[in-house]
Design a protein around this motif. Structure first.
Motif, PDB file in Angstrom:
ATOM      1  N   ARG A 134       0.814  -1.210   0.000  1.00 17.51           N
ATOM      2  CA  ARG A 134       0.000   0.000   0.000  1.00 17.51           C
ATOM      3  C   ARG A 134       0.850   1.264   0.000  1.00 17.51           C
ATOM      4  O   ARG A 134       0.464   2.280  -0.586  1.00 17.51           O
ATOM      5  N   ASP A 135       1.987   1.220   0.685  1.00 17.44           N
ATOM      6  CA  ASP A 135       2.786   2.438   0.864  1.00 17.44           C
ATOM      7  C   ASP A 135       4.177   2.325   0.254  1.00 17.44           C
ATOM      8  O   ASP A 135       5.080   3.072   0.608  1.00 17.44           O
ATOM      9  N   ARG A 136       4.376   1.370  -0.669  1.00 23.07           N
ATOM     10  CA  ARG A 136       5.691   1.205  -1.267  1.00 23.07           C
ATOM     11  C   ARG A 136       5.586   1.137  -2.783  1.00 23.07           C
ATOM     12  O   ARG A 136       4.720   0.441  -3.323  1.00 23.07           O
ATOM     13  N   GLU A 137       6.477   1.831  -3.431  1.00 22.41           N
ATOM     14  CA  GLU A 137       6.549   1.779  -4.880  1.00 22.41           C
ATOM     15  C   GLU A 137       7.463   0.627  -5.297  1.00 22.41           C
ATOM     16  O   GLU A 137       8.207   0.091  -4.474  1.00 22.41           O
ATOM     17  N   PRO A 138       7.403   0.214  -6.576  1.00 22.95           N
ATOM     18  CA  PRO A 138       8.310  -0.843  -7.044  1.00 22.95           C
ATOM     19  C   PRO A 138       9.754  -0.497  -6.713  1.00 22.95           C
ATOM     20  O   PRO A 138      10.180   0.648  -6.908  1.00 22.95           O
ATOM     21  N   HIS A 139      10.494  -1.453  -6.230  1.00 23.04           N
ATOM     22  CA  HIS A 139      11.803  -1.130  -5.667  1.00 23.04           C
ATOM     23  C   HIS A 139      12.774  -2.278  -5.861  1.00 23.04           C
ATOM     24  O   HIS A 139      12.417  -3.448  -5.708  1.00 23.04           O
ATOM     25  N   LEU A 140      14.007  -1.950  -6.198  1.00 28.40           N
ATOM     26  CA  LEU A 140      15.092  -2.922  -6.300  1.00 28.40           C
ATOM     27  C   LEU A 140      16.126  -2.603  -5.235  1.00 28.40           C
ATOM     28  O   LEU A 140      16.554  -1.454  -5.109  1.00 28.40           O
ATOM     29  N   THR A 141      16.518  -3.602  -4.473  1.00 22.40           N
ATOM     30  CA  THR A 141      17.576  -3.438  -3.478  1.00 22.40           C
ATOM     31  C   THR A 141      18.687  -4.436  -3.759  1.00 22.40           C
ATOM     32  O   THR A 141      18.446  -5.642  -3.821  1.00 22.40           O
ATOM     33  N   ILE A 142      19.891  -3.928  -3.944  1.00 19.30           N
ATOM     34  CA  ILE A 142      21.074  -4.766  -4.138  1.00 19.30           C
ATOM     35  C   ILE A 142      21.823  -4.785  -2.816  1.00 19.30           C
ATOM     36  O   ILE A 142      22.294  -3.748  -2.348  1.00 19.30           O
ATOM     37  N   PRO A 143      21.947  -5.931  -2.167  1.00 17.56           N
ATOM     38  CA  PRO A 143      22.470  -5.966  -0.794  1.00 17.56           C
ATOM     39  C   PRO A 143      23.942  -5.640  -0.670  1.00 17.56           C
ATOM     40  O   PRO A 143      24.387  -5.162   0.370  1.00 17.56           O
ATOM     41  N   SER A 144      24.714  -5.918  -1.723  1.00 14.56           N
ATOM     42  CA  SER A 144      26.153  -5.676  -1.639  1.00 14.56           C
ATOM     43  C   SER A 144      26.740  -5.562  -3.042  1.00 14.56           C
ATOM     44  O   SER A 144      26.285  -6.220  -3.974  1.00 14.56           O
ATOM     45  N   LEU A 145      27.752  -4.725  -3.147  1.00 17.58           N
ATOM     46  CA  LEU A 145      28.495  -4.608  -4.401  1.00 17.58           C
ATOM     47  C   LEU A 145      29.815  -5.366  -4.332  1.00 17.58           C
ATOM     48  O   LEU A 145      30.569  -5.391  -5.295  1.00 17.58           O
ATOM     49  N   LYS A 146      30.073  -5.965  -3.197  1.00 12.75           N
ATOM     50  CA  LYS A 146      31.335  -6.675  -3.012  1.00 12.75           C
ATOM     51  C   LYS A 146      31.284  -8.048  -3.670  1.00 12.75           C
ATOM     52  O   LYS A 146      30.211  -8.571  -3.968  1.00 12.75           O
ATOM     53  N   SER A 147      32.448  -8.633  -3.857  1.00 12.48           N
ATOM     54  CA  SER A 147      32.538  -9.968  -4.449  1.00 12.48           C
ATOM     55  C   SER A 147      33.271 -10.934  -3.526  1.00 12.48           C
ATOM     56  O   SER A 147      33.911 -11.877  -3.985  1.00 12.48           O
ATOM     57  N   ASN A 148      33.179 -10.683  -2.233  1.00 11.90           N
ATOM     58  CA  ASN A 148      33.883 -11.532  -1.274  1.00 11.90           C
ATOM     59  C   ASN A 148      33.313 -12.950  -1.254  1.00 11.90           C
ATOM     60  O   ASN A 148      32.112 -13.164  -1.419  1.00 11.90           O
ATOM     61  N   MET A 149      34.186 -13.916  -1.012  1.00 11.62           N
ATOM     62  CA  MET A 149      33.804 -15.321  -0.917  1.00 11.62           C
ATOM     63  C   MET A 149      34.317 -15.842   0.421  1.00 11.62           C
ATOM     64  O   MET A 149      35.518 -15.791   0.695  1.00 11.62           O
ATOM     65  N   ILE A 150      33.391 -16.308   1.270  1.00 15.51           N
ATOM     66  CA  ILE A 150      33.717 -16.708   2.630  1.00 15.51           C
ATOM     67  C   ILE A 150      33.323 -18.173   2.835  1.00 15.51           C
ATOM     68  O   ILE A 150      32.276 -18.607   2.358  1.00 15.51           O
ATOM     69  N   THR A 151      34.158 -18.922   3.539  1.00 10.77           N
ATOM     70  CA  THR A 151      33.799 -20.285   3.920  1.00 10.77           C
ATOM     71  C   THR A 151      33.157 -20.243   5.297  1.00 10.77           C
ATOM     72  O   THR A 151      33.775 -19.815   6.274  1.00 10.77           O
ATOM     73  N   ARG A 152      31.886 -20.653   5.366  1.00  8.28           N
ATOM     74  CA  ARG A 152      31.138 -20.626   6.623  1.00  8.28           C
ATOM     75  C   ARG A 152      31.128 -22.008   7.277  1.00  8.28           C
ATOM     76  O   ARG A 152      30.978 -23.022   6.594  1.00  8.28           O
ATOM     77  N   LYS A 153      31.252 -22.036   8.582  1.00  3.88           N
ATOM     78  CA  LYS A 153      31.095 -23.268   9.337  1.00  3.88           C
ATOM     79  C   LYS A 153      29.607 -23.475   9.590  1.00  3.88           C
ATOM     80  O   LYS A 153      28.951 -22.664  10.254  1.00  3.88           O
ATOM     81  N   SER A 154      29.067 -24.543   9.072  1.00  9.62           N
ATOM     82  CA  SER A 154      27.619 -24.760   9.127  1.00  9.62           C
ATOM     83  C   SER A 154      27.068 -24.773  10.547  1.00  9.62           C
ATOM     84  O   SER A 154      26.020 -24.188  10.831  1.00  9.62           O
ATOM     85  N   SER A 155      27.760 -25.448  11.454  1.00 12.71           N
ATOM     86  CA  SER A 155      27.256 -25.561  12.824  1.00 12.71           C
ATOM     87  C   SER A 155      27.133 -24.193  13.484  1.00 12.71           C
ATOM     88  O   SER A 155      26.188 -23.952  14.247  1.00 12.71           O
ATOM     89  N   SER A 156      28.054 -23.289  13.191  1.00 11.90           N
ATOM     90  CA  SER A 156      27.998 -21.942  13.778  1.00 11.90           C
ATOM     91  C   SER A 156      26.801 -21.168  13.247  1.00 11.90           C
ATOM     92  O   SER A 156      26.119 -20.459  14.006  1.00 11.90           O
ATOM     93  N   VAL A 157      26.538 -21.287  11.952  1.00 11.36           N
ATOM     94  CA  VAL A 157      25.393 -20.595  11.358  1.00 11.36           C
ATOM     95  C   VAL A 157      24.094 -21.123  11.950  1.00 11.36           C
ATOM     96  O   VAL A 157      23.197 -20.349  12.314  1.00 11.36           O
TER      97      VAL A 157
END
Length: 428
Positions: A134-157
């Protein structure tokens, strides 16, 4: 990209039901992929509209249309589609109002070639379709411009998500956020007969996948777009969308039962916990993990405090029922007292959308710091009307950043300044 990189087989799965108006644009983002070893499966949940005609009109040999033959639940359609996937390569699910960025399959394949990862996760851009809010127009959001690649530990996430210290979308969900090897999917299915076991198959997949692997590759750069359209269950469920029918239709289906230790209501913290408990019952990975039910009650009330009165009262009732089931009456009372229902409109001035909009209009704030920020674009003033258009715009912005190593900030700032003048009615 090197031409001699092995093309792993990719399957993009699109579960759908009577949404041919958005599906045609989502499909277009898939067929524009310049990648040969690709299959696109459209799993039609017995639609009564023109879904089949829309799919067949593209006449792309990489597309395969399948139909359930009868109306089934969303979770069952996810599983039905998976049963038709070739047992090889990598799998990505997308929604019928979502999309991929140009050449995203090629780029993900290159990352898999480099890392050997069984799971590659990314943070997608988001696109609000016209007319949804109702109160928002069409919108695009790009969360990051970075290209970092990280290895995540699944149990921590997993632990961080269960303690609500990390958003649940940080999980490597096969739906719109990860490419997952069929080898890993087969491993999960061998333990529980089928892959999806929750009424929210996307969230469930995040726990199931993370639990079955030690680490996964996490990318900051978006490779797809999550769309919020008039068909979106999430927006409909929270009452923020102008459309109520999608969530009501979803609830009317024979969905998998909510976990017996919980009471169903439309609460995101509760739905996250339900998906985890379902995974814990089905898979051997989570026996040492327990849910802090006191914290859950607080998070449920906190989540619903800004919602409409009917949403608030339903959640409050569920909190009280949960407290009765688990002897947590004092915790429920404290959670309710700490999170009274906000007056209508009290949060409007500090909504996420208005913060993004303010940043957009105050273009001078971007300056040389642009690479550290997300980008929000008001699509009402651009010729962006669907997820395909949004994918091209997102790809173009990322491309500007990639090639214009020192001038990108000024390019964006200039464009935003011109938009600001247009919005304010100032002639150039």
């Amino acid at each position: 990209m090197e031409d001699n990189i092995k093309q792993h087989h990719f399957t993009v799965v699109i579960p759908t039901r009577e949404r041919c108006d958005t599906l045609k644009h989502s499909l277009r983002t898939c067929i524009m992929q310049q990648y040969d070893n690709l299959e696109i499966i459209v799993s039609d949940n017995f639609s009564q509209d023109h879904t089949r005609e829309v799919v067949e009109a593209y006449q792309d040999p990489r597309i395969r249309y399948i139909n359930t033959g009868e109306r089934i639940s969303m979770t069952d359609n996810f599983e039905f589609a998976l049963s038709h996937v070739k047992p090889e390569g990598y799998i990505i699910y997308i929604g019928d109002d979502d999309g991929l960025l140009p050449n995203s399959i090629r780029d993900i394949n290159a990352i898999i070639h480099k890392t050997g990862a069984e799971v590659v996760r990314w943070e997608p851009a988001t696109y609000i379709w016209p007319g949804v809010y109702r109160d928002r127009e069409p919108h695009l959001t790009i969360p990051s411009l970075k290209s970092n690649m990280i290895t995540r530990k699944s149990s921590s996430v997993i632990r961080d998500v269960l303690s609500f210290e990390r958003i649940f979308t940080s999980l490597p969900m096969i739906y719109m956020r990860a490419a997952v090897s069929y080898k890993l999917i087969r491993k999960v299915k061998s333990l529980s007969k089928k892959f999806f076991h929750s009424m929210t198959p996307d969230v469930y997949s995040g726990f199931a996948i993370a639990g079955s692997i030690d680490n996964f590759v996490d990318l900051e750069r978006p490779y797809g777009l999550v769309g919020s359209s008039k068909h979106s269950n999430g927006a409909s469920a929270t009452g923020s969308s102008s459309y109520k029918e999608p969530f009501q239709k979803y609830l009317s289906e024979p969905n998998p039962s909510f976990h017996p230790s919980l009471v169903f209501t439309c609460s995101l913290p509760l739905i996250i916990v339900d998906s985890f408990l379902q995974a814990k019952d089905e898979l051997p990975y989570f026996h040492e993990l327990e849910i802090d039910k006191r914290l859950l009650l607080f998070k449920m009330m906190e989540d619903t405090a800004l919602r409409a009165e009917d949403n608030y009262m339903e959640c409050k009732s569920a909190v009280l029922q949960l407290a009765q089931m688990h002897n947590l009456k004092d915790a429920a009372k404290q959670a309710i007292e700490a999170n009274p229902m906000k007056l209508p409109g009290s949060s409007r001035k500090v909504s996420l959308y208005n913060i993004v909009r303010a940043c957009f209009l105050l273009s001078h704030q971007f300056g040389s710091d642009i690479q550290k920020k997300s980008i929000g674009v008001n699509c009402a003033y651009l010729d962006v009307k669907n997820i395909y258009d949004a994918s091209l715009l997102c790809h173009h912005i990322l491309g500007l950043h990639d090639v214009n190593f020192f001038g990108f900030s000024s390019v964006i700032s200039s464009a935003l300044l011109r938009m600001k003048r247009k919005v304010e009615g100032i002639s150039k």
